[in-house]
Design a protein around this motif. Structure first.
Motif, PDB file in Angstrom:
ATOM      1  N   ALA A   1      34.758  58.706  30.966  1.00 47.89           N
ATOM      2  CA  ALA A   1      35.238  57.732  31.963  1.00 47.89           C
ATOM      3  C   ALA A   1      34.255  56.569  32.074  1.00 47.89           C
ATOM      4  O   ALA A   1      34.657  55.403  32.193  1.00 47.89           O
TER       5      ALA A   1
ATOM      6  N   ARG B   1      34.162  68.666  34.050  1.00 43.71           N
ATOM      7  CA  ARG B   1      34.142  67.394  34.814  1.00 43.71           C
ATOM      8  C   ARG B   1      33.110  66.438  34.203  1.00 43.71           C
ATOM      9  O   ARG B   1      33.393  65.268  33.970  1.00 43.71           O
TER      10      ARG B   1
ATOM     11  N   VAL C   1      34.268  64.769  31.081  1.00 41.24           N
ATOM     12  CA  VAL C   1      35.274  63.726  31.343  1.00 41.24           C
ATOM     13  C   VAL C   1      34.583  62.494  31.939  1.00 41.24           C
ATOM     14  O   VAL C   1      34.915  61.354  31.605  1.00 41.24           O
ATOM     15  N   LEU C   2      33.576  62.730  32.797  1.00 38.88           N
ATOM     16  CA  LEU C   2      32.876  61.589  33.412  1.00 38.88           C
ATOM     17  C   LEU C   2      32.120  60.766  32.371  1.00 38.88           C
ATOM     18  O   LEU C   2      32.005  59.546  32.500  1.00 38.88           O
TER      19      LEU C   2
ATOM     20  N   LEU D   1      41.200  63.099  37.167  1.00 41.04           N
ATOM     21  CA  LEU D   1      40.250  62.564  36.176  1.00 41.04           C
ATOM     22  C   LEU D   1      40.947  62.300  34.840  1.00 41.04           C
ATOM     23  O   LEU D   1      40.675  61.297  34.178  1.00 41.04           O
TER      24      LEU D   1
ATOM     25  N   PHE E   1      34.143  55.003  40.794  1.00 35.10           N
ATOM     26  CA  PHE E   1      34.390  56.150  41.684  1.00 35.10           C
ATOM     27  C   PHE E   1      33.930  55.862  43.093  1.00 35.10           C
ATOM     28  O   PHE E   1      32.895  55.215  43.298  1.00 35.10           O
TER      29      PHE E   1
ATOM     30  N   GLU F   1      37.967  59.785  46.099  1.00 34.62           N
ATOM     31  CA  GLU F   1      37.918  61.240  46.303  1.00 34.62           C
ATOM     32  C   GLU F   1      37.490  61.550  47.743  1.00 34.62           C
ATOM     33  O   GLU F   1      36.501  60.995  48.233  1.00 34.62           O
TER      34      GLU F   1
ATOM     35  N   VAL G   1      38.736  55.553  41.177  1.00 35.21           N
ATOM     36  CA  VAL G   1      39.111  56.890  41.664  1.00 35.21           C
ATOM     37  C   VAL G   1      38.560  57.044  43.072  1.00 35.21           C
ATOM     38  O   VAL G   1      37.373  56.761  43.304  1.00 35.21           O
TER      39      VAL G   1
ATOM     40  N   LEU H   1      32.683  65.039  43.129  1.00 36.90           N
ATOM     41  CA  LEU H   1      33.845  64.856  42.252  1.00 36.90           C
ATOM     42  C   LEU H   1      34.231  66.171  41.584  1.00 36.90           C
ATOM     43  O   LEU H   1      33.398  67.057  41.430  1.00 36.90           O
TER      44      LEU H   1
ATOM     45  N   SER I   1      40.063  63.543  42.534  1.00 35.81           N
ATOM     46  CA  SER I   1      39.331  63.628  41.261  1.00 35.81           C
ATOM     47  C   SER I   1      39.309  65.040  40.710  1.00 35.81           C
ATOM     48  O   SER I   1      38.325  65.466  40.118  1.00 35.81           O
TER      49      SER I   1
END
Ligand SMILES: Cc1cc2nc3c(=O)[nH]c(=O)nc-3n(C[C@H](O)[C@H](O)[C@H](O)COP(=O)(O)OP(=O)(O)OC[C@H]3O[C@@H](n4cnc5c(N)ncnc54)[C@H](O)[C@@H]3O)c2cc1C
Length: 469
Positions: free
Chosen positions: A226, A219, A222-223, A14, A233, A31, A29, A36, A9
């Motif tokens: 996502a 991050r 992006v999460l 990602l 995840f 990890e 995903v 993450l 991740s």
């Protein structure tokens, strides 16, 4: 419904996950770490309240990338912040040079009026949007802007030391060589300018921003996206074989090439396995984060307002230090990068105590302690620094690979940036993301366009995977 598993991740894992999910793929995903983000993590490494970037800190290619724009990361809460100056290079005796966003203002601050600097970076900065579109994808492609790319290539193909000489006065030369050293290459070799030219031009086009709240904010943005697309995840699970993943239609490996070969086992064609296991890694990084009362007292005044400060002295000194680390010798005075992200982002400090980020270039797998060498390089240009240190966190090359196994022997740029691997990474192939196994792709920074927290390797790999579907 098409299904995909992304292993890892980091920013590329990602980016791949989000790009696939946005096209209707059901993505999971997996990890290895409990947290993450891979290279986009931040935490209180020294004192409570001080936010340090654990890996990437400065993001020259973040704001303008096709990935950030396509998914509107700013709309998902990511705020870029800039310090008054982008990067600086102190020299002995309180002298030095500084780069600000404007090419003309940077040139005007150089000892010879910066004619070489202006001539080199002025035209490139004006066209950086088009140029970066070209180099943020695999080298083997039909260029949309061939003339701009040719101008960029004419500079990027030169040895760093030669391009530095063409820039003019010693302060201009040093200012450039500090950026060229980001390549972790002997600076007298062909194309050792490439990364320096790209990053210097980016400084004049977009600046070298930091993410407010730490790189982990990239991050987190992006999460947010996502989650909108239903990405799932699983953390704390290290994948060792493709067989563990069930039978998804797509697998995206955000791993080093040799790790991808191990995970794929016999399913990988022998020629690809050979190329992945022969993939060359670069030297290592040894990182020290400091908590510093009142910031660093640089003698070179302009360095007090620069987000990034390059230490190591003249072109000759830095070229010798870089030659040593590539040859496996630890220099007495290594090249050191210092990050003063708090100058751009006030949320990272606690009162008058500031987080300072630094790392030295060291030989691959270096087993010694470079803490004193780093502190001494800072003290050399900022006498009194030692007395201001209130806390420290050290990460050696082996800590680095324990923290994230993609940083093989402390190689934070995911592969040697030699001329061959600049063009053909991770191997010579029309599709550099393909692993030779249908539906399985490599998407880490060992693929084009290479290291950085821009997510473009994952974005490109996912687009290739979607096109093949
Ligand atoms: C000290 C340091 C400073 C840096 N500075 C900058 C900077 O200022 N600016 C910049 O742009 N870049 C910087 N970088 C580089 C940047 O962080 C990397 O290029 C980027 O993070 C690479 O992204 P990635 O997704 O390919 O891999 P990574 O970010 O390395 O992430 C890979 C992820 O995959 C996971 N993983 C690996 N193998 C497995 C497995 N088998 N099973 C499950 N999970 C697995 C890892 O745990 C990790 O979370 C820096 C890096 C370091 C370490």
């Amino acid at each position: 419904m098409t299904t995909a598993v992304v292993v890892g991740s980091g920013p590329n894992g990602l980016a791949a996950a989000l790009t696939l999910a946005a096209e209707g793929v059901r993505v999971r995903v997996v990890e290895a770490s409990d947290v993450l983000g891979g290279g986009i993590r931040s935490s209180e490494l020294t004192l409570p309240g001080l936010i340090h970037d654990e890996c990437s800190g400065i993001h020259p290619l973040g704001p303008g990338s096709a990935f950030a724009e396509r998914f509107d990361l700013a709309g998902a809460g990511l705020i870029w912040r800039w310090a008054p100056a982008e990067f600086s290079h102190p020299l002995d005796g309180g002298r030095g040079a500084v780069a600000v966003r404007s090419v003309a203002a940077t040139a005007a601050g150089l000892d010879d009026g910066g004619r070489g600097w202006q001539r080199t970076f002025g035209p490139l900065a004006e066209r950086f949007g088009a140029i970066s579109q070209e180099f943020l994808q695999p080298v083997l492609h039909v260029p949309r802007h061939p003339l701009h790319l040719a101008r960029f290539g004419a500079h990027a193909g030169l040895p760093g030391t030669l391009l530095a000489r063409l820039l003019g006065s010693p302060d201009a030369q040093a200012l450039f060589i500090g950026v060229a050293a980001h390549a972790f290459r002997p600076l007298n070799t062909l194309a050792s300018s490439a990364i320096g030219v790209a990053l210097t031009t980016a400084a004049h086009a977009f600046g070298w921003p930091v993410a407010e709240g730490g790189s982990a904010a990239i991050r987190d943005a992006v999460l947010v996206r996502a989650a909108e697309h239903g990405v799932e995840f699983e953390t704390g699970r290290r994948v060792t074989s493709l067989d563990e993943l069930g039978s998804p239609d797509l697998v995206m490996l955000d791993t080093a090439p040799a790790a991808a070969a191990r995970i794929a086992g016999d399913r990988m064609p022998a020629r690809v396995r050979r190329a992945y296991t022969r993939y060359r890694h670069g030297p290592g990084a040894f990182k020290v984060d400091y908590a510093v009362e009142g910031g660093i007292p640089w003698t070179h005044e302009a360095s007090r307002s620069a987000c990034t400060v390059h230490l190591g002295g003249t072109v000759a000194e830095i070229a010798a230090a870089e030659r040593d680390v590539v040859a496996g010798r630890m220099p007495a005075r290594p090249f050191v990068l210092v990050g003063q992200q708090y100058l751009a982002d006030k949320t990272r400090s606690a009162g008058g105590v500031h987080p300072v980020y630094s790392y030295a270039h060291v030989p691959a797998g270096f087993t010694g302690d470079a803490t004193e060498a780093i502190t001494a390089q800072i003290e050399r240009y900022a006498p009194g620094f030692r007395e201001r240190i209130r806390g420290m966190h050290v990460r050696s090359t082996s800590d680095m690979s324990r923290h994230n196994e993609n940083y093989v022997a402390g190689d934070i740029v995911s592969g040697a940036n030699d001329p061959w691997q600049l063009v053909f990474r991770p191997r010579a192939a029309l599709d550099p993301y393909a692993t030779g196994i249908p539906g399985v792709y490599l998407c880490s920074a060992a693929t084009p366009p290479g290291a950085g927290a821009h997510g473009m390797c994952g974005y490109n790999a996912a687009r290739r995977a979607l096109a093949r579907l």
